[in-house]
Design an enzyme around this catalytic site. Sequence first.
Site, PDB file in Angstrom:
ATOM      1  N   TYR A  63      38.780  54.451  37.172  1.00  0.00           N
ATOM      2  CA  TYR A  63      37.902  53.407  36.662  1.00  0.00           C
ATOM      3  C   TYR A  63      36.643  53.315  37.524  1.00  0.00           C
ATOM      4  O   TYR A  63      35.521  53.329  37.008  1.00  0.00           O
ATOM      5  CB  TYR A  63      38.627  52.056  36.642  1.00  0.00           C
ATOM      6  CG  TYR A  63      37.766  50.918  36.134  1.00  0.00           C
ATOM      7  CD1 TYR A  63      37.571  50.737  34.775  1.00  0.00           C
ATOM      8  CD2 TYR A  63      37.135  50.042  37.023  1.00  0.00           C
ATOM      9  CE1 TYR A  63      36.767  49.708  34.298  1.00  0.00           C
ATOM     10  CE2 TYR A  63      36.334  49.015  36.563  1.00  0.00           C
ATOM     11  CZ  TYR A  63      36.146  48.847  35.196  1.00  0.00           C
ATOM     12  OH  TYR A  63      35.338  47.842  34.740  1.00  0.00           O
ATOM     13  N   SER A 104      30.299  47.977  36.943  1.00  0.00           N
ATOM     14  CA  SER A 104      31.309  47.187  37.647  1.00  0.00           C
ATOM     15  C   SER A 104      30.947  47.137  39.115  1.00  0.00           C
ATOM     16  O   SER A 104      30.244  48.027  39.626  1.00  0.00           O
ATOM     17  CB  SER A 104      32.690  47.832  37.479  1.00  0.00           C
ATOM     18  OG  SER A 104      33.643  47.240  38.331  1.00  0.00           O
TER      19      SER A 104
END
Length: 261
Positions: free
Chosen positions: A172, A159
């Site tokens: 995350y 990400s």
Amino acid sequence: MSNETTGESKSRAAEPKNRLDGKVVLITGASRGIGRALAHACAAEGARLAICARNKTDLKAVAAEVESLGAHCLAVKVDLADQDAATKLVDSVHRTYGKIDVLINNAGVLGPRETIMEYPDADWAEVIDINLNGTFWVTKQTLGKMVPQESGSIINLSSGVGRKGRANWGAYAVSKFAVEGLTEVLADEMKPHRIRVNSVNPGATRTQMRAAAKPGEDPNTLPAPADITNVFVYLASDASRGVTGEKFDAQSKDWMDREDF
């Protein structure tokens, strides 16, 4: 309906060319979104598939979809936060096909958008267990199958917030930073075994997770999951032989518009 819903439109990526013919591809978190699109893309390229997710109903639907494309598909309901279940998943895939050529570690959860100071302990544990530990457990077991065959490709979903930290992305972001580190360590360790390990940042994509992270964003401004699969097919195919330890961006112009390898 959107590409994420139908999986039928792939406006920018290359047309299927049987680039994964004969390969066995294991995709985690394949019941929807990017994982579902990857299952479609790999099936269209001739792969035999193993897919897993926690939602049995959605998983069975994806299995039926890729089987309609002519692909053999093993679908396994599994919670990757359970180490024993993750191990059994890989063993089941290997028993079914006799090998695993490609592992795509796609499964992941977002968790709360909170500061570290306010982050709930239970949510932290869940996100780390699925995004990092689950990836580790599946990868470790898969390497036990790939090393004897002296070949393989592992593709880890990363990400943008796993490459540059940002406030309120919590566990995350931390889990994705860790996955980037895992990718680099494994790439170096696996060179003697001709197993390549790379990471891909999918970028902002029209998925349920993105909608949860950015509720005010217009999803129609984002590419559908089916539009970003080209780089994954490249890394799964023999065209990327020798490419390891690299960070890819699925939405870079080179990959969105590329028509061959």
